[in-house]
Write a protein that holds these residues in place. Structure first.
Motif, short mmCIF file in Angstrom:
data_model
loop_
_atom_site.label_atom_id
_atom_site.label_comp_id
_atom_site.label_asym_id
_atom_site.label_seq_id
_atom_site.Cartn_x
_atom_site.Cartn_y
_atom_site.Cartn_z
N ALA A 6 33.77 75.82 71.70
CA ALA A 6 33.38 74.90 70.43
C ALA A 6 34.51 75.18 69.50
O ALA A 6 34.94 74.29 68.94
N CYS A 7 35.28 76.11 69.44
CA CYS A 7 36.61 76.41 68.57
C CYS A 7 37.55 75.51 69.21
O CYS A 7 38.31 74.57 68.28
N GLY A 8 37.95 75.31 70.35
CA GLY A 8 38.72 74.59 71.14
C GLY A 8 38.44 73.08 70.87
O GLY A 8 39.52 72.29 70.55
N LEU A 9 37.26 72.65 71.00
CA LEU A 9 36.80 71.31 70.79
C LEU A 9 37.04 70.82 69.22
O LEU A 9 37.41 69.75 69.01
N LEU A 10 36.73 71.96 68.38
CA LEU A 10 36.84 71.57 66.92
C LEU A 10 38.27 71.29 66.62
O LEU A 10 38.57 70.34 65.82
N ALA A 11 39.05 72.27 67.25
CA ALA A 11 40.63 72.10 66.91
C ALA A 11 41.09 70.78 67.49
O ALA A 11 41.92 70.05 66.43
N CYS A 12 40.68 70.31 68.40
CA CYS A 12 41.15 69.10 69.03
C CYS A 12 40.70 68.06 68.42
O CYS A 12 41.20 66.80 67.80
N THR A 13 39.37 68.08 67.66
CA THR A 13 38.63 66.96 66.66
C THR A 13 39.60 66.92 65.59
O THR A 13 39.69 65.79 65.13
N LEU A 14 39.91 68.19 64.96
CA LEU A 14 40.71 68.13 63.64
C LEU A 14 42.04 67.49 63.71
O LEU A 14 42.40 66.85 63.01
N ILE A 15 42.71 67.58 64.90
CA ILE A 15 43.98 66.70 65.35
C ILE A 15 43.72 65.26 65.37
O ILE A 15 44.41 64.58 64.49
N GLY A 16 42.61 65.02 65.73
CA GLY A 16 42.14 63.39 65.85
C GLY A 16 42.22 62.96 64.31
O GLY A 16 42.46 61.93 63.94
N LEU A 17 41.26 64.03 63.44
CA LEU A 17 41.03 63.55 62.08
C LEU A 17 42.33 63.26 61.32
O LEU A 17 42.63 62.36 60.77
N VAL A 18 43.46 64.18 61.67
CA VAL A 18 44.60 64.23 60.88
C VAL A 18 45.21 63.08 61.42
O VAL A 18 45.90 62.02 60.36
N ASN A 19 45.37 62.54 62.65
CA ASN A 19 46.02 61.28 62.89
C ASN A 19 45.32 60.08 62.41
O ASN A 19 45.77 59.26 61.86
N GLY A 20 44.04 60.25 62.32
CA GLY A 20 43.22 58.73 61.93
C GLY A 20 43.46 58.89 60.57
O GLY A 20 43.52 57.50 59.59
N VAL A 21 43.36 59.87 59.78
CA VAL A 21 43.66 59.61 58.19
C VAL A 21 45.11 59.25 57.80
O VAL A 21 45.41 58.34 56.95
N LEU A 22 46.02 59.82 58.48
CA LEU A 22 47.43 59.31 58.25
C LEU A 22 47.52 57.77 58.78
O LEU A 22 48.51 57.17 58.03
N VAL A 23 47.01 57.40 59.82
CA VAL A 23 46.92 56.07 60.08
C VAL A 23 46.36 55.14 59.10
O VAL A 23 46.94 54.17 58.75
N THR A 24 45.19 55.59 58.62
CA THR A 24 44.46 54.60 57.81
C THR A 24 44.83 54.75 56.18
O THR A 24 44.61 53.94 55.55
N LYS A 25 45.10 55.88 55.81
CA LYS A 25 45.17 56.07 54.29
C LYS A 25 46.72 56.00 53.90
O LYS A 25 46.88 55.40 52.92
N ILE A 26 47.64 56.36 54.75
CA ILE A 26 48.94 56.42 54.45
C ILE A 26 49.47 55.04 55.08
O ILE A 26 50.91 54.65 54.81
N LYS A 27 48.75 54.33 56.00
CA LYS A 27 49.24 53.05 56.83
C LYS A 27 50.45 53.41 57.58
O LYS A 27 51.28 52.36 57.52
N LEU A 28 50.60 54.67 58.23
CA LEU A 28 51.74 54.74 59.13
C LEU A 28 51.42 54.20 60.56
O LEU A 28 50.11 54.09 60.86
N PRO A 29 52.58 53.66 61.18
CA PRO A 29 52.07 53.13 62.58
C PRO A 29 51.63 54.27 63.40
O PRO A 29 52.20 55.55 63.10
N SER A 30 50.56 54.17 64.33
CA SER A 30 50.10 55.15 65.19
C SER A 30 51.20 55.69 65.97
O SER A 30 51.05 56.83 66.39
N PHE A 31 52.01 54.95 66.42
CA PHE A 31 53.12 55.71 67.25
C PHE A 31 53.97 56.79 66.42
O PHE A 31 54.32 57.91 67.20
N ILE A 32 54.39 56.60 65.32
CA ILE A 32 55.23 57.44 64.51
C ILE A 32 54.24 58.67 64.09
O ILE A 32 54.51 59.77 64.31
#
Length: 318
Positions: A97-123
């Protein structure tokens, strides 16, 4: 008037299937062992980790994004699961469960940076890939984690189906493909993913919360990378901090070969499964033929270029 060709699936769906069947036929003529049940089971075992990662990659590419951090997220998840279960003494289920949560949080960080700061997903994902890689190496001390509990290795165990041994991890991978296929095809949130990838601004004007859709997609992809990390641990029997270094490109290769458009809004996880199998079949078949591994990489690169070129031509015609 409709001609018979009008009823055929689009080339983006039909082409990968034809390529897979042609590859199977060719390698069957080169090796008598290729068409055995045990060999096909081996192919599925070899691709099950990348296959699950590729599901998450498909969801992101459907939104016209891309994720370069998926392999490193998987590696960190496997280290967290392994070390939490062995060194911290957590129950294996809690460690997972901790491993799944950690990976999900990485996805959350990526999603927030892409949507809120409008950075390209590649970068964004290029940056998180390097950050997560560093965290994985620091936390693990660049050392493989061994002596794992049997519970963590369950998905690497096999059962007999006739004369063929099949791993439980293979069944999990196929079940995830079926589940995500249903989600994309038969639910409103799944259709929203296609809408956002096809035209984000038009989707927003129709009332779809596009930023929320994107964040959910990146989090769901992260969760799938966590599942892949569990499959990696189960298959290898260790937590390896050096794993995941090619899975990002392998997953993109599978998605592209499966006919999903890099421009977003077009594709399917069934196509991705075919793409994963194409890569697995080529590597397995060339190995049976005794072809050096460097040529296997070369052939895969050629296939990717052909698939992307086809996608580009199809997009221009559209």
């Amino acid at each position: 008037m409709k001609f018979p060709s009008d009823r055929l699936p689009p080339m983006s769906s039909l082409g990968p299937l034809v390529a897979l069947l042609a590859a199977c036929f060719f390698f069957a003529t080169q090796s008598s062992h290729f068409f055995s049940g045990q060999n096909f089971s081996l192919i599925l075992q070899q691709v099950m980790v990348v296959g699950v990662i590729a599901i998450g990659q498909t969801l992101i590419i459907l939104t016209a994004g891309i994720d370069l951090s998926c392999g490193m997220a998987m590696a960190l998840g496997s280290i967290i699961i392994s070390k939490f279960a062995t060194e911290l003494g957590l129950h294996p289920y809690l460690a997972v469960a901790c491993g799944l949560l950690a990976c999900t949080l990485i996805g959350l960080v990526n999603g927030v940076l892409v949507t809120k700061i409008k950075l390209p997903s590649f970068i964004v994902t290029l940056g998180t890939m390097n950050i997560v890689f560093a965290i994985t190496q620091l936390y693990s001390g660049a050392q493989t984690v061994t002596d794992l509990p049997e519970t963590l290795q369950f998905l690497g165990n096999t059962f007999q189906f006739g004369q063929t041994s099949i791993t439980f991890g293979t069944l999990l991978m196929l079940a995830l493909y079926a589940l995500v296929w249903f989600y994309l095809r038969n639910t409103a949130p799944g259709r929203h993913i296609y809408a956002v990838g096809n035209n984000r601004e038009a989707a927003r004007l129709t009332g779809i919360a596009t930023d929320r859709v994107l964040v959910k997609v990146y989090m769901l992809a992260g969760l799938l990378y966590g599942v892949a990390s569990l499959l990696s641990v189960a298959r290898m029997g260790v937590g390896d901090p050096q794993s995941g270094q090619t899975e990002n490109l392998d997953s993109i290769t599978a998605v592209v070969l499966g006919g999903t458009s890099l421009f977003g809004g077009r594709g399917s996880v069934t196509g991705t499964l075919i793409g994963v199998l194409i890569v697995g079949v080529f590597r397995n078949g060339l190995t049976l033929m005794g072809v050096p591994s460097v040529f296997q990489v070369l052939v895969t690169g050629v296939l990717v270029i052909l698939a992307v070129a086809t996608d580009q031509l199809t997009h221009k015609k559209g």
